[in-house]
Design an enzyme around this catalytic site. Sequence first.
Site, PDB file in Angstrom:
ATOM      1  CG  ASP A 286      -1.709   1.477   0.935  1.00  0.00           C
ATOM      2  OD1 ASP A 286      -2.708   1.792  -0.023  1.00  0.00           O
ATOM      3  OD2 ASP A 286      -2.277   1.964   2.212  1.00  0.00           O
TER       4      ASP A 286
ATOM      5  CD  GLU B  92      -2.564   2.728  -3.821  1.00  0.00           C
ATOM      6  OE1 GLU B  92      -3.639   2.615  -3.819  1.00  0.00           O
ATOM      7  OE2 GLU B  92      -1.444   2.488  -2.239  1.00  0.00           O
TER       8      GLU B  92
END
Length: 540
Positions: free
Chosen positions: A201, A270
Amino acid sequence: MNQSEWWRGAVLYQIYPRSFMDSNNDGVGDLAGIANKLGYVAELGVDAVWISPFYQSPMKDFGYDVSDHCAVDPLFGGLDDFKLVVDKAHDLGLKVLIDAVLNHTSDQHAWFVESRENKTNDKADWFVWADPKDDGTPPNNWLSIFGGPAWQWEPRRKQYYLHNFLAAQPDLNYHNPAVRQAVLANIEFWLQLGVDGIRVDAANFCCHDPQLRDNPARTKERLTVMGIRGENPYAYQEHLYNHTQPENLVFMRELRTLLDTYPNTTSLAEISSEDSLATMAEYTQGAEYLHMAYSFELLNDKYSATHIRETVERLEQKLEDGWPCWALGNHDVERVVTRWDKSQRHEDKAKMLNALLGSLKGSICVYQGEELGLPQADIPFEAMQDPYGINFYPTFKGRDGCRTPMPWNRTLNAGFSLSPPWLPIPQEHVAMSVQNQQIDAESVINAFKSFIKWRSTQPALIHGDIQFLAAPEPILLFTRKTSERAIMCGFNLSGESTQIDLPQKIKAHQLVGHEFNNTQLDSQNCLRFLPYGVFFAVLD
């Protein structure tokens, strides 16, 4: 392709635990619910599941504010439930990726609780602390993605701490080697339980500029070019210093070294930066850094053949030996069948977009419900849960509309739970339930299954090179090619019939993928696309 590179060209299915399946009827999905539905996932023909956070959390940002990285939140079950998910997935031939939330913790995490007490404790420099300016204001102009300053005052230390997201999500200090070691230990905990990879993330956010330099303002011209509407002040800065620092790659190397000690594991970054495509290339170069990455270039509202072509071509120019992962939807953005071509909510559009995604060079992420063609849910303000949406309502309604529970059937609460679900399920979704679509030969889900099954037999679509061909809007035309085979792929991005002259002669025997190849080819090599038509042909 050897087993260690199973992830190249793989189809990853993203599961948002709160909204997948509720096993204990409290209105919130859980790990046992995921285990119960893994058979359904395997039948889709995908290669792996990516499970969004299920860690212990106060749920200020629905699990992305982690208070214990090595514990399952009771809302989702316990560690035995997670082990069941891994074991059942592996029995079904599915790999398991989990979210690694590395940039920040919850403000209730034990590390931060200790760090905020004073400037001399053992965790004093585990987070990003800074003194105020002489006038008491924050140390620089950095802004939070969720709105407002990225600095929160802590009276106990008489300092500010950095939060690129919510104030309840303080940023870790990755310039501290002890922090990096502790984070890697948390990841290894799950690797030892058998997970096959991690989705990192906000991968490029981990390191900040240690000089805390101000971000420069974006020019009006650049704001216009980027199509920024301005409801969020975050858009008014060039984010040069609050993330994507060179030191971040030090940690990416350390992370890759850890993963390499666990055979056949992978990582998916990401990326969101000022030049996300360049950062994707940088973070996946060689065998030093992460295995693959995705960004938000195809997760925005720019919908045209030109935009898709230019995005992929620009990445290909930068990527060298890196590997991309493409997604058209996830838990952070409006569902694609609503976001792209808002005037049309058509089953054929959903089928086309799924086939288009699966034909691009790279691995792909399919967000739960995309196999059904679910549109964005319209959540009334009084039912909204997302702090992002609540802050910016009504200009921006946040992420709740893409996070509503999966519609499994037409029974109470669409078969998701016997209790009222945490977000309302639209009647439109109930009509599009898994049960309804499975018995309809022409449904989106059956088209999805057919395409994924066919794709798995086409090495050119899994790891072949990509080359775009000249075609007018709204047609996207390209080839995927290995040394053994080349496939021409065509997509009509509009809800109107259109036709083009193909750049090379195609004969009837070259047409493939007939169950979803809804085009007409005449003797003059003119190809007529039906609305949202799809075309595949093997090249001689």
